[in-house]
Design an enzyme around this catalytic site. Structure first.
Site, PDB file in Angstrom:
ATOM      1  N   GLY A   8      53.026   6.236 -35.527  1.00  0.00           N
ATOM      2  CA  GLY A   8      54.010   7.248 -35.348  1.00  0.00           C
ATOM      3  C   GLY A   8      54.183   7.420 -33.682  1.00  0.00           C
ATOM      4  O   GLY A   8      54.958   8.273 -33.235  1.00  0.00           O
ATOM      5  N   GLY A  21      39.063   0.021 -32.052  1.00  0.00           N
ATOM      6  CA  GLY A  21      38.595   1.463 -32.570  1.00  0.00           C
ATOM      7  C   GLY A  21      37.179   1.549 -33.240  1.00  0.00           C
ATOM      8  O   GLY A  21      36.708   2.620 -33.248  1.00  0.00           O
ATOM      9  N   MET A  77      52.361   8.740 -31.694  1.00  0.00           N
ATOM     10  CA  MET A  77      51.767  10.165 -31.032  1.00  0.00           C
ATOM     11  C   MET A  77      50.678   9.422 -30.019  1.00  0.00           C
ATOM     12  O   MET A  77      49.592   9.166 -30.373  1.00  0.00           O
ATOM     13  CB  MET A  77      51.250  10.946 -32.249  1.00  0.00           C
ATOM     14  CG  MET A  77      52.507  11.541 -33.173  1.00  0.00           C
ATOM     15  SD  MET A  77      51.646  12.349 -34.552  1.00  0.00           S
ATOM     16  CE  MET A  77      51.088  13.752 -33.716  1.00  0.00           C
ATOM     17  N   ASN A 106      44.737  11.759 -32.888  1.00  0.00           N
ATOM     18  CA  ASN A 106      45.230  10.675 -32.904  1.00  0.00           C
ATOM     19  C   ASN A 106      44.587   9.593 -32.011  1.00  0.00           C
ATOM     20  O   ASN A 106      44.518   9.744 -30.851  1.00  0.00           O
ATOM     21  CB  ASN A 106      46.746  10.381 -32.758  1.00  0.00           C
ATOM     22  CG  ASN A 106      47.454  11.550 -33.617  1.00  0.00           C
ATOM     23  OD1 ASN A 106      47.310  12.742 -33.112  1.00  0.00           O
ATOM     24  ND2 ASN A 106      48.346  11.560 -34.519  1.00  0.00           N
ATOM     25  N   GLU A 135      49.434  17.461 -37.393  1.00  0.00           N
ATOM     26  CA  GLU A 135      50.538  16.791 -36.960  1.00  0.00           C
ATOM     27  C   GLU A 135      51.598  17.574 -37.952  1.00  0.00           C
ATOM     28  O   GLU A 135      51.337  17.739 -39.027  1.00  0.00           O
ATOM     29  CB  GLU A 135      50.722  15.386 -36.989  1.00  0.00           C
ATOM     30  CG  GLU A 135      51.858  14.921 -37.338  1.00  0.00           C
ATOM     31  CD  GLU A 135      51.801  13.102 -37.642  1.00  0.00           C
ATOM     32  OE1 GLU A 135      52.754  12.710 -38.219  1.00  0.00           O
ATOM     33  OE2 GLU A 135      50.582  12.752 -37.504  1.00  0.00           O
ATOM     34  N   PHE A 140      44.880   6.262 -30.478  1.00  0.00           N
ATOM     35  CA  PHE A 140      45.254   4.899 -29.685  1.00  0.00           C
ATOM     36  C   PHE A 140      44.939   5.182 -28.293  1.00  0.00           C
ATOM     37  O   PHE A 140      44.809   4.356 -27.800  1.00  0.00           O
ATOM     38  CB  PHE A 140      46.483   4.087 -30.130  1.00  0.00           C
ATOM     39  CG  PHE A 140      47.607   5.064 -29.806  1.00  0.00           C
ATOM     40  CD1 PHE A 140      48.176   5.277 -28.454  1.00  0.00           C
ATOM     41  CD2 PHE A 140      48.721   5.112 -30.830  1.00  0.00           C
ATOM     42  CE1 PHE A 140      49.484   5.562 -28.185  1.00  0.00           C
ATOM     43  CE2 PHE A 140      49.957   5.722 -30.524  1.00  0.00           C
ATOM     44  CZ  PHE A 140      50.241   5.823 -29.083  1.00  0.00           C
ATOM     45  N   TYR A 149      45.621  -2.671 -29.941  1.00  0.00           N
ATOM     46  CA  TYR A 149      45.322  -1.885 -28.669  1.00  0.00           C
ATOM     47  C   TYR A 149      44.187  -2.589 -28.045  1.00  0.00           C
ATOM     48  O   TYR A 149      44.359  -2.893 -26.776  1.00  0.00           O
ATOM     49  CB  TYR A 149      44.867  -0.281 -28.892  1.00  0.00           C
ATOM     50  CG  TYR A 149      46.327   0.056 -29.386  1.00  0.00           C
ATOM     51  CD1 TYR A 149      47.250   0.634 -28.447  1.00  0.00           C
ATOM     52  CD2 TYR A 149      46.571   0.334 -30.484  1.00  0.00           C
ATOM     53  CE1 TYR A 149      48.530   1.180 -28.949  1.00  0.00           C
ATOM     54  CE2 TYR A 149      47.710   0.979 -31.051  1.00  0.00           C
ATOM     55  CZ  TYR A 149      48.649   1.472 -30.203  1.00  0.00           C
ATOM     56  OH  TYR A 149      49.844   2.112 -30.747  1.00  0.00           O
ATOM     57  N   HIS A 206      43.513   6.397 -39.585  1.00  0.00           N
ATOM     58  CA  HIS A 206      42.637   6.420 -38.269  1.00  0.00           C
ATOM     59  C   HIS A 206      41.190   5.906 -38.524  1.00  0.00           C
ATOM     60  O   HIS A 206      40.525   6.719 -38.272  1.00  0.00           O
ATOM     61  CB  HIS A 206      42.684   7.737 -37.499  1.00  0.00           C
ATOM     62  CG  HIS A 206      43.967   8.412 -36.992  1.00  0.00           C
ATOM     63  ND1 HIS A 206      44.165   9.598 -36.888  1.00  0.00           N
ATOM     64  CD2 HIS A 206      45.216   7.713 -37.186  1.00  0.00           C
ATOM     65  CE1 HIS A 206      45.135  10.145 -36.554  1.00  0.00           C
ATOM     66  NE2 HIS A 206      46.057   8.780 -36.707  1.00  0.00           N
TER      67      HIS A 206
HETATM   68  P1  FAD Z   1      44.792  -2.398 -34.624  1.00  0.00           P
HETATM   69  O1  FAD Z   1      45.908  -2.028 -33.678  1.00  0.00           O
HETATM   70  O2  FAD Z   1      44.833  -2.257 -36.061  1.00  0.00           O
HETATM   71  O3  FAD Z   1      44.834  -4.282 -34.178  1.00  0.00           O
HETATM   72  C1  FAD Z   1      44.159  -5.115 -34.800  1.00  0.00           C
HETATM   73  C2  FAD Z   1      44.902  -6.462 -35.239  1.00  0.00           C
HETATM   74  O4  FAD Z   1      43.825  -7.336 -35.494  1.00  0.00           O
HETATM   75  C3  FAD Z   1      45.971  -6.459 -35.961  1.00  0.00           C
HETATM   76  O5  FAD Z   1      47.031  -6.874 -35.528  1.00  0.00           O
HETATM   77  C4  FAD Z   1      45.610  -7.177 -37.179  1.00  0.00           C
HETATM   78  O6  FAD Z   1      46.668  -8.011 -38.006  1.00  0.00           O
HETATM   79  C5  FAD Z   1      44.470  -8.291 -36.569  1.00  0.00           C
HETATM   80  N1  FAD Z   1      43.555  -8.687 -37.405  1.00  0.00           N
HETATM   81  C6  FAD Z   1      42.679  -8.159 -38.190  1.00  0.00           C
HETATM   82  N2  FAD Z   1      42.006  -9.179 -38.694  1.00  0.00           N
HETATM   83  C7  FAD Z   1      41.932 -10.162 -38.190  1.00  0.00           C
HETATM   84  C8  FAD Z   1      41.457 -11.574 -38.624  1.00  0.00           C
HETATM   85  N3  FAD Z   1      40.539 -11.552 -39.271  1.00  0.00           N
HETATM   86  N4  FAD Z   1      42.300 -12.613 -37.973  1.00  0.00           N
HETATM   87  C9  FAD Z   1      43.349 -12.151 -37.008  1.00  0.00           C
HETATM   88  N5  FAD Z   1      43.886 -11.175 -36.926  1.00  0.00           N
HETATM   89  C10 FAD Z   1      43.387 -10.209 -37.540  1.00  0.00           C
HETATM   90  N6  FAD Z   1      47.411   6.499 -33.875  1.00  0.00           N
HETATM   91  C11 FAD Z   1      47.692   7.308 -32.965  1.00  0.00           C
HETATM   92  O7  FAD Z   1      47.151   7.294 -31.820  1.00  0.00           O
HETATM   93  N7  FAD Z   1      49.247   7.922 -32.994  1.00  0.00           N
HETATM   94  C12 FAD Z   1      49.795   7.887 -34.061  1.00  0.00           C
HETATM   95  O8  FAD Z   1      50.938   8.464 -33.962  1.00  0.00           O
HETATM   96  C13 FAD Z   1      49.399   7.024 -35.253  1.00  0.00           C
HETATM   97  N8  FAD Z   1      50.070   6.824 -36.343  1.00  0.00           N
HETATM   98  C14 FAD Z   1      49.654   6.034 -37.266  1.00  0.00           C
HETATM   99  C15 FAD Z   1      50.427   5.621 -38.234  1.00  0.00           C
HETATM  100  C16 FAD Z   1      50.052   4.731 -39.226  1.00  0.00           C
HETATM  101  C17 FAD Z   1      50.844   4.335 -40.503  1.00  0.00           C
HETATM  102  C18 FAD Z   1      48.921   3.932 -39.179  1.00  0.00           C
HETATM  103  C19 FAD Z   1      48.648   2.837 -40.042  1.00  0.00           C
HETATM  104  C20 FAD Z   1      48.068   4.338 -37.957  1.00  0.00           C
HETATM  105  C21 FAD Z   1      48.466   5.042 -37.064  1.00  0.00           C
HETATM  106  N9  FAD Z   1      47.727   5.409 -35.817  1.00  0.00           N
HETATM  107  C22 FAD Z   1      48.102   6.171 -35.077  1.00  0.00           C
HETATM  108  C23 FAD Z   1      46.602   4.427 -35.739  1.00  0.00           C
HETATM  109  C24 FAD Z   1      46.561   3.751 -34.715  1.00  0.00           C
HETATM  110  O9  FAD Z   1      47.600   2.709 -34.906  1.00  0.00           O
HETATM  111  C25 FAD Z   1      45.135   2.705 -34.737  1.00  0.00           C
HETATM  112  O10 FAD Z   1      43.984   3.599 -34.620  1.00  0.00           O
HETATM  113  C26 FAD Z   1      45.326   1.404 -33.893  1.00  0.00           C
HETATM  114  O11 FAD Z   1      46.229   0.718 -33.853  1.00  0.00           O
HETATM  115  C27 FAD Z   1      43.833   0.856 -33.786  1.00  0.00           C
HETATM  116  O12 FAD Z   1      43.919  -0.029 -32.733  1.00  0.00           O
HETATM  117  P2  FAD Z   1      42.604  -1.378 -32.677  1.00  0.00           P
HETATM  118  O13 FAD Z   1      42.823  -1.927 -31.482  1.00  0.00           O
HETATM  119  O14 FAD Z   1      41.352  -0.839 -33.020  1.00  0.00           O
HETATM  120  O15 FAD Z   1      43.352  -2.212 -33.831  1.00  0.00           O
END
Ligand code: FAD
Length: 491
Positions: free
Chosen positions: A105, A458, A107, A468, A347, A470, A15, A430
């Site tokens: 999911g 995050g 959400m 949730n 949920e 995101f 995100y 999360h």
């Molecule tokens: P992320 O989306 O985790 O992205 C980080 C990216 O960086 C990843 O693609 C990773 O591969 C990459 N990365 C990490 N380290 C490195 C590195 N050293 N070198 C290169 N690349 C790297 N949230 C909701 O709001 N609603 C929901 O319904 C929901 N359901 C969920 C269900 C599951 C099973 C999971 C696991 C999570 C869920 N979440 C949900 C949580 C939500 O997906 C996360 O909070 C969100 O994706 C975090 O966003 P972010 O930008 O912090 O990082």
């Protein structure tokens, strides 16, 4: 060793990374994203579903890593779902171009304004609720299920039963918006299009229907012509150079996880968007290896967003269960946040096992009264999480209260088989915090003691947001990147 120069590098395509990429590309900047996971869309490899786990099911493992009932016989592959295991908590996350959006999911919940104000007292809540949250929902293509479809569709029996039972127990329920296209789902149901949510696809990826980031922010950013994404590129550590630029040591891997090339990247501007655990690992590891400055606050104020999983078994044979067929996309929740003694949101989760297992599943989100801390173990070269049952005590009490009240009104027992004593305290989807906005960074995500490094993911949220996360991660990232661009940080 290959050396590559780029003006702006973003690590991670979840995100925070996707939002920053779009806004920088729109401002005419050339951006390079390094993502350790696979570009699934480009690869043409389909995602697998829950009932037939395949390549996408797990990141380089021989066994699946769903929260329960796991299967052996996987050939290790750079799958879409990964899990970090700590002593008292397991943390799941997405891997691939699109990060968590591939496996979550969907959400899409906006936090309660009162709680947002409590968590972020220094942010202008009015601006967020009038502008950044609506912007996030629009860009993410958030929509709501049609009530008639919900009432008629056998795949939502689990939601209807869950809501009826909650009402009987005196709880308030709420409709939960999602990024899954519900119009697509209606067509799936009529067999007009290939099935995804109605074919047990979710935590190993969705082949259709879900507006993950590769279909929204990242697509728009790529359409500007200013974005390049290198997938299967893992950044191991970062160095700060004397001219305030950065050097990144990275590994290009293949889909079996073997290193095919060591690469060195140089950039003037660096955005860490590797997700809470990824960003913290990069900062703490680089600090341990390269004397990389990080300040006192990095690793502090971490939380699990109050995640606590639980379930109930229906012992009464006349109960009727939650249905053999279940959509993977949750649309219902119990909102008990305003209860002073037991504030939580839960949920009403699906459990699509291909048969009626007569079990209701819930992922609770609680307040996080006691925060944890992340640090780096130099000897074993891994991050360590200071988190134990004292951190989840109140969450357990709330869960106990919820289950008892539900069982009293409706019958049933705690799902002992799914979780130890019915309490999944160690399940975290999360992870939040550790690089908190305005504490470890300035007011817009620039890391303290740095001129050219920003954190946008995050980890900016102090361990809790009450729903949730995101939508909030997107709103905060929009706010930060807009202001960073305005301040000419990327000029
Ligand atoms: P992320 O989306 O985790 O992205 C980080 C990216 O960086 C990843 O693609 C990773 O591969 C990459 N990365 C990490 N380290 C490195 C590195 N050293 N070198 C290169 N690349 C790297 N949230 C909701 O709001 N609603 C929901 O319904 C929901 N359901 C969920 C269900 C599951 C099973 C999971 C696991 C999570 C869920 N979440 C949900 C949580 C939500 O997906 C996360 O909070 C969100 O994706 C975090 O966003 P972010 O930008 O912090 O990082």
């Amino acid at each position: 060793q290959k050396e590559i120069e780029a003006p702006i590098i973003i690590i991670g395509s979840g995100y925070g990374g996707a939002v920053s990429a779009l806004r920088l590309c729109e401002a005419g900047k050339k951006v390079l994203i390094l993502e350790m996971g696979l570009n699934w869309e480009k690869s043409g490899i389909p995602f697998s579903n829950l009932l037939k786990p395949g390549k996408s099911a797990a990141w380089l493992r021989k066994k699946t890593i769903a929260p329960f009932m796991n299967l052996f016989n996987l050939t290790p592959f750079t799958g879409a779902l990964d899990r970090l295991e700590f002593e008292n908590i397991n943390i799941w996350m997405g891997r691939g171009v699109g990060g968590g959006s591939l496996v979550n999911g969907g959400m899409a919940v906006t936090p309660k304004e009162t709680y947002f104000k409590e968590v972020f007292p220094n942010l202008d809540a009015t601006k967020f609720y009038d502008f950044y949250f609506p912007l996030a929902r629009k860009e993410l293509k958030v929509n709501v299920i049609d009530e008639q479809f919900l009432n008629d569709c056998p795949y939502y029996k689990f939601t209807r039963v869950g809501e009826e039972e909650a009402h009987k127990a005196g709880f308030k329920t709420m409709r939960v918006p999602n990024v899954y296209d519900f119009k697509y789902m209606e067509k799936e149901y009529k067999n007009e299009v290939p099935r995804s949510a109605l074919n047990t696809e979710v935590i190993y990826g969705n082949n259709y229907g879900k507006n993950s980031l590769d279909k929204t922010y990242l697509k728009k950013a790529l359409d500007t012509g200013n974005l390049e994404i290198l997938d299967l590129h893992y950044v191991d550590n970062i160095k700060l150079n004397s001219d305030k630029t950065y050097t990144l040591n990275a590994q290009n891997i293949n889909t079996s996880g073997d290193v095919v090339a060591e690469k060195v990247f140089h950039c003037k501007k660096l955005i860490l968007a590797a997700g809470t655990m990824g960003t913290l690992k990069l900062l703490l590891r680089s600090n341990a290896m390269n004397d990389f400055p990080i300040g006192q606050k990095v690793g502090k104020n971490w939380g699990n967003n109050g995640n606590f999983m639980t379930g109930r078994n229906f012992v009464n044979p006349l109960h009727g269960g939650t249905g053999a067929q279940q959509s993977t996309i949750p649309v219902g929740g119990v909102d008990n946040w305003d209860d002073k003694e037991h504030p939580f949101f839960t949920e009403i989760a699906p459990l699509p096992m291909g048969m009626d297992v007569a079990t209701a599943l819930y992922l609770l989100i609680n307040r996080v009264d006691k925060k944890g801390q992340v640090s780096y173990d130099k000897i074993n070269k891994k991050i360590v999480l200071d988190w134990d049952k004292t951190n989840t005590e109140k969450m357990k009490e709330n869960t106990d209260y919820f289950i008892k009240k539900m069982n009293k009104a409706n019958g049933g027992t705690r799902a002992h088989l799914l979780f130890d004593n019915g309490f999944g305290a160690n399940i975290c989807y999360h992870p939040l915090g550790g690089c908190v906005l305005g504490e470890a960074t300035n007011e817009y995500g620039k890391l303290k003691d740095h001129d050219n490094l920003y954190v946008l993911d995050g980890s900016l949220i102090p361990g809790t947001i009450g729903v949730n996360p995101f939508v909030t991660i997107v709103a905060i990232s929009e706010y930060c990147i807009e202001n960073l661009i305005k301040q000419n940080e990327f000029a």
